[in-house]
Design an enzyme around this catalytic site. Structure first.
Site, PDB file in Angstrom:
ATOM      1  N   HIS A  63      -2.013  21.217  -7.634  1.00  0.00           N
ATOM      2  CA  HIS A  63      -3.464  21.357  -7.548  1.00  0.00           C
ATOM      3  C   HIS A  63      -3.801  22.843  -7.482  1.00  0.00           C
ATOM      4  CE1 HIS A  63      -4.401  17.110  -6.349  1.00  0.00           C
ATOM      5  NE2 HIS A  63      -3.116  17.149  -6.011  1.00  0.00           N
ATOM      6  N   HIS A 108       2.618  17.307  -9.974  1.00  0.00           N
ATOM      7  CA  HIS A 108       1.468  18.122 -10.368  1.00  0.00           C
ATOM      8  C   HIS A 108       1.107  19.110  -9.276  1.00  0.00           C
ATOM      9  CE1 HIS A 108       0.082  14.484  -8.323  1.00  0.00           C
ATOM     10  NE2 HIS A 108      -0.952  15.174  -7.894  1.00  0.00           N
ATOM     11  N   GLY A 129       2.605  12.788   0.856  1.00  0.00           N
ATOM     12  CA  GLY A 129       1.224  12.635   0.425  1.00  0.00           C
ATOM     13  C   GLY A 129       1.035  12.577  -1.080  1.00  0.00           C
ATOM     14  N   GLN A 130       2.140  12.410  -1.815  1.00  0.00           N
ATOM     15  CA  GLN A 130       2.007  12.314  -3.275  1.00  0.00           C
ATOM     16  C   GLN A 130       1.483  10.931  -3.654  1.00  0.00           C
ATOM     17  OE1 GLN A 130       5.669  12.920  -5.469  1.00  0.00           O
ATOM     18  NE2 GLN A 130       4.596  13.158  -7.409  1.00  0.00           N
ATOM     19  N   THR A 131       0.449  10.873  -4.477  1.00  0.00           N
ATOM     20  CA  THR A 131      -0.123   9.583  -4.858  1.00  0.00           C
ATOM     21  C   THR A 131       0.086   9.252  -6.328  1.00  0.00           C
ATOM     22  OG1 THR A 131      -2.258  10.654  -5.107  1.00  0.00           O
ATOM     23  CG2 THR A 131      -1.865   9.500  -3.037  1.00  0.00           C
ATOM     24  N   VAL A 132       0.136  10.258  -7.188  1.00  0.00           N
ATOM     25  CA  VAL A 132       0.444  10.013  -8.602  1.00  0.00           C
ATOM     26  C   VAL A 132       1.885  10.469  -8.819  1.00  0.00           C
ATOM     27  CG1 VAL A 132      -0.125  10.571 -10.995  1.00  0.00           C
ATOM     28  CG2 VAL A 132      -1.956  10.369  -9.302  1.00  0.00           C
TER      29      VAL A 132
END
Ligand SMILES: [Zn+2]
Length: 201
Positions: free
Chosen positions: A117, A115, A108-111
């Site tokens: 959250h 990082h 589910g990593q998009t960038v």
């Protein structure tokens, strides 16, 4: 390849009071900026005070981090949690909050810049909380600096929260110093002295 978090990191140098960064592509609202890590408001927050903490260096996954980066991130996560909750006017005791991190597309990593959250879950008091499942893939893909997801952080709110959280981070560091949890000497490159302010971040 353009990386929004590298753009933010390069625009915001280490400082005990990092400044708002605005560009034609959008704004970044930093709350913490050290030589190793940077934290800023998520521009599509799941709840008010939702921040992202990442290594300054471009590291795609947690498995690629150095020990020093991992130590710095681990050090700052609880500090940010307390600062965010405090900035929202709540007591840390009894407050709920998430730390969420993804490694790789399948996770589910998009960038592609690792990082964490930090998401306050204060329930009825926060007003605008959304469940992670309500945010679709397409919207997540738009969560890059300057691209407009459907629910975007409003500028005035961003500035207000940025200042509040930033101040709380300073308070937290001061309190940790008074408790003897952080030293006056550098530790693993985490602490850098800034002028005569006495504040070490
Ligand atoms: Zn990057």
């Amino acid at each position: 390849m353009f990386c929004p978090f590298c753009a933010i990191a390069s625009a915001i140098p280490p400082s005990p009071s990092p400044a708002l960064f605005t560009s034609l592509k959008g704004s970044a609202y930093p709350v913490l900026s050290t030589p190793t890590v940077i934290a800023f408001l998520d521009i599509a927050p799941l709840s008010p005070g939702h921040v992202l903490l990442c290594p300054r260096r471009h590291v795609e996954k947690a498995s690629w981090m150095t020990g020093a980066e991992a130590a710095a991130l681990g050090f700052w996560l609880p500090v940010l949690g307390r600062a965010v909750i405090g900035a929202l006017g709540k007591k840390t005791e009894g407050a709920s909050w998430n730390v969420i991190q993804a490694n790789g597309t399948e996770a589910g990593q998009t960038v592609p810049h690792s990082h964490f959250h930090v998401i306050p879950r204060l329930g009825e008091g926060d007003g605008k909380a959304r469940d992670a499942s309500e945010i679709g893939d397409a919207e997540r893909k738009n969560i890059a600096l300057g691209e407009g997801p459907r629910v975007k952080l409003e500028d005035g709110e961003g500035r207000r929260l940025m200042e509040l959280i930033k101040e709380k981070v300073k308070v937290e560091v001061k309190e940790m110093k008074s408790r003897g949890e952080v030293g006056s000497e550098g530790e693993e490159g985490l602490f850098v002295k800034f002028g005569d302010s006495g504040l070490k971040l």
